[in-house]
Design a protein around this motif. Sequence first.
Motif, PDB file in Angstrom:
ATOM      1  N   GLU A  79      -0.653  -4.075  10.050  1.00  0.00           N
ATOM      2  CA  GLU A  79      -1.989  -3.831  10.623  1.00  0.00           C
ATOM      3  C   GLU A  79      -2.034  -4.329  12.071  1.00  0.00           C
ATOM      4  OE1 GLU A  79      -4.310  -2.036   9.530  1.00  0.00           O
ATOM      5  OE2 GLU A  79      -6.306  -2.875   9.792  1.00  0.00           O
ATOM      6  N   LYS A 127       1.131   0.553  15.425  1.00  0.00           N
ATOM      7  CA  LYS A 127       0.676   1.850  14.894  1.00  0.00           C
ATOM      8  C   LYS A 127       0.684   2.910  16.001  1.00  0.00           C
ATOM      9  CE  LYS A 127      -2.236   0.094  11.070  1.00  0.00           C
ATOM     10  NZ  LYS A 127      -1.447   0.274   9.855  1.00  0.00           N
ATOM     11  N   MET A 148       0.816  -1.215   0.000  1.00  0.00           N
ATOM     12  CA  MET A 148       0.000   0.000   0.000  1.00  0.00           C
ATOM     13  C   MET A 148       0.849   1.265   0.000  1.00  0.00           C
ATOM     14  SD  MET A 148      -2.994  -0.998  -0.318  1.00  0.00           S
ATOM     15  CE  MET A 148      -3.776   0.611  -0.203  1.00  0.00           C
ATOM     16  N   GLU A 177      11.091   3.551   5.564  1.00  0.00           N
ATOM     17  CA  GLU A 177      11.054   2.089   5.756  1.00  0.00           C
ATOM     18  C   GLU A 177      11.967   1.713   6.910  1.00  0.00           C
ATOM     19  OE1 GLU A 177      10.067  -0.876   5.463  1.00  0.00           O
ATOM     20  OE2 GLU A 177       8.487  -0.760   3.971  1.00  0.00           O
TER      21      GLU A 177
HETATM   22  N1  LIG Z   1      -3.110  -4.820   1.296  1.00  0.00           N
HETATM   23  C1  LIG Z   1      -4.324  -4.314   1.214  1.00  0.00           C
HETATM   24  O1  LIG Z   1      -5.188  -4.787   0.458  1.00  0.00           O
HETATM   25  C2  LIG Z   1      -4.682  -3.095   2.014  1.00  0.00           C
HETATM   26  C3  LIG Z   1      -5.691  -2.248   1.563  1.00  0.00           C
HETATM   27  C4  LIG Z   1      -5.997  -1.083   2.284  1.00  0.00           C
HETATM   28  C5  LIG Z   1      -5.310  -0.817   3.472  1.00  0.00           C
HETATM   29  N2  LIG Z   1      -4.351  -1.688   3.902  1.00  0.00           N
HETATM   30  C6  LIG Z   1      -3.646  -1.350   5.151  1.00  0.00           C
HETATM   31  O2  LIG Z   1      -2.412  -0.734   4.806  1.00  0.00           O
HETATM   32  C7  LIG Z   1      -1.431  -1.055   5.794  1.00  0.00           C
HETATM   33  C8  LIG Z   1      -0.222  -1.690   5.102  1.00  0.00           C
HETATM   34  O3  LIG Z   1      -0.643  -2.854   4.427  1.00  0.00           O
HETATM   35  P1  LIG Z   1       0.269  -3.536   3.288  1.00  0.00           P
HETATM   36  O4  LIG Z   1      -0.580  -4.556   2.657  1.00  0.00           O
HETATM   37  O5  LIG Z   1       0.915  -2.473   2.472  1.00  0.00           O
HETATM   38  O6  LIG Z   1       1.387  -4.249   4.195  1.00  0.00           O
HETATM   39  P2  LIG Z   1       2.863  -4.717   3.764  1.00  0.00           P
HETATM   40  O7  LIG Z   1       3.232  -5.791   4.716  1.00  0.00           O
HETATM   41  O8  LIG Z   1       2.930  -4.953   2.290  1.00  0.00           O
HETATM   42  O9  LIG Z   1       3.759  -3.422   4.060  1.00  0.00           O
HETATM   43  C9  LIG Z   1       4.044  -2.940   5.339  1.00  0.00           C
HETATM   44  C10 LIG Z   1       5.435  -2.292   5.270  1.00  0.00           C
HETATM   45  O10 LIG Z   1       5.634  -1.507   6.443  1.00  0.00           O
HETATM   46  C11 LIG Z   1       6.983  -1.642   6.822  1.00  0.00           C
HETATM   47  N3  LIG Z   1       7.070  -1.266   8.241  1.00  0.00           N
HETATM   48  C12 LIG Z   1       6.688  -1.979   9.322  1.00  0.00           C
HETATM   49  N4  LIG Z   1       6.890  -1.233  10.444  1.00  0.00           N
HETATM   50  C13 LIG Z   1       7.387  -0.033  10.044  1.00  0.00           C
HETATM   51  C14 LIG Z   1       7.759   1.167  10.708  1.00  0.00           C
HETATM   52  N5  LIG Z   1       7.661   1.281  12.038  1.00  0.00           N
HETATM   53  N6  LIG Z   1       8.236   2.188   9.957  1.00  0.00           N
HETATM   54  C15 LIG Z   1       8.321   2.082   8.623  1.00  0.00           C
HETATM   55  N7  LIG Z   1       7.970   0.980   7.938  1.00  0.00           N
HETATM   56  C16 LIG Z   1       7.495  -0.058   8.638  1.00  0.00           C
HETATM   57  C17 LIG Z   1       7.340  -3.076   6.505  1.00  0.00           C
HETATM   58  O11 LIG Z   1       8.743  -3.220   6.354  1.00  0.00           O
HETATM   59  C18 LIG Z   1       6.568  -3.308   5.184  1.00  0.00           C
HETATM   60  O12 LIG Z   1       7.373  -2.998   4.066  1.00  0.00           O
HETATM   61  C19 LIG Z   1      -2.127  -1.926   6.819  1.00  0.00           C
HETATM   62  O13 LIG Z   1      -2.614  -1.148   7.865  1.00  0.00           O
HETATM   63  C20 LIG Z   1      -3.283  -2.526   6.024  1.00  0.00           C
HETATM   64  O14 LIG Z   1      -4.371  -2.890   6.829  1.00  0.00           O
HETATM   65  C21 LIG Z   1      -4.004  -2.792   3.198  1.00  0.00           C
END
Ligand SMILES: NC(=O)c1ccc[n+]([C@@H]2O[C@H](COP(=O)([O-])OP(=O)(O)OC[C@H]3O[C@@H](n4cnc5c(N)ncnc54)[C@H](O)[C@@H]3O)[C@@H](O)[C@H]2O)c1
Length: 282
Positions: free
Chosen positions: A92, A97, A14, A33
């Motif tokens: 998530e 968070k 995302m 990141e």
């Molecule tokens: N995947 C979906 O379909 C979707 C859709 C809408 C919203 N979301 C929400 O978006 C958020 C991210 O989801 P995603 O699918 O992109 O997850 P993902 O696992 O692909 O990405 C998360 C990223 O965050 C990084 N990270 C973790 N802790 C961190 C920190 N403290 N500082 C900086 N980076 C950090 C990780 O290294 C990873 O690259 C979640 O809250 C999820 O619920 C996801």
Amino acid sequence: MDVRRIGVVGLGAMGAGIAQVAIEAGFDVVGREVSDELGTAATERIGHFLTRKVEKGRLAQDARDAALGRLRTTTDVSELVDCDLVVEAIVEELQAKRALFVELERFCRRDTVLATNTSALSVTEIAAATASPERVVGMHFFNPAPLMPLVEVVRGELSSDDAVATALDVVDRLGKVAVPCHDTPGFVVNRVLIPLLNDCVRVLDEARVSPEALDAAMTNGAGWPMGPCTLLDLVGIDVHVHASEALYEKLRETRMAPPPRLVAMRNAGLLGRKSGRGFHGY
Ligand SMILES: NC(=O)c1ccc[n+]([C@@H]2O[C@H](COP(=O)([O-])OP(=O)(O)OC[C@H]3O[C@@H](n4cnc5c(N)ncnc54)[C@H](O)[C@@H]3O)[C@@H](O)[C@H]2O)c1
């Protein structure tokens, strides 16, 4: 506020998509990141998507290069100091968070709007970790962010009108469609879609139909653009189960609970498209 620079924390599926949309719309973006390698990998993925747009004739080469030039990545939260808006897109998990928002509050300017892209957690509970919950809102993008037009702009219990207005203005400038809503479990789309997809999975067993047949039923009989099993494979079975559990925990409606069949698939690593196999093979 007139937002010029946007911070994106977490450049996974995302966050990288949100960063791409923002640089294409002319914003300067600082992406954070947890390691340099993950920052570089995200920049490369974004560059790859923009190159594909150039190849398809949808973006000029110099516009691509200029957009990428507006993106900078870091591992250091203090580098978000100049951002007018920060969008969080990390894992998530409520505690992760909340800890991040405490850090963001420490390093960002007092007037920076802090947004979370959470799908199923409470914006209000995330905001409550800070001493300035009025500047915290939800900006819920849909996957894949560069293609999906909707962004739900979520007002937490203590969000200020100014913070919500800033988020709505940015969504508009990103060329997206904003739907403002209050902070209820699942907001609008997931509140409807998650129990609906769970029903679809239960029907597989009740009506003894195959995933292919269920997809055919819903595309041909209900006009869905994509069958429910294909959609679940695209979303990720693990992502859907996690969101279902979060909604069930909040609402205690049985339709929200993930069907055992989906939990078993998640446990077996049948995660859908990303693992090569879910309801269908890829
Ligand atoms: N995947 C979906 O379909 C979707 C859709 C809408 C919203 N979301 C929400 O978006 C958020 C991210 O989801 P995603 O699918 O992109 O997850 P993902 O696992 O692909 O990405 C998360 C990223 O965050 C990084 N990270 C973790 N802790 C961190 C920190 N403290 N500082 C900086 N980076 C950090 C990780 O290294 C990873 O690259 C979640 O809250 C999820 O619920 C996801």
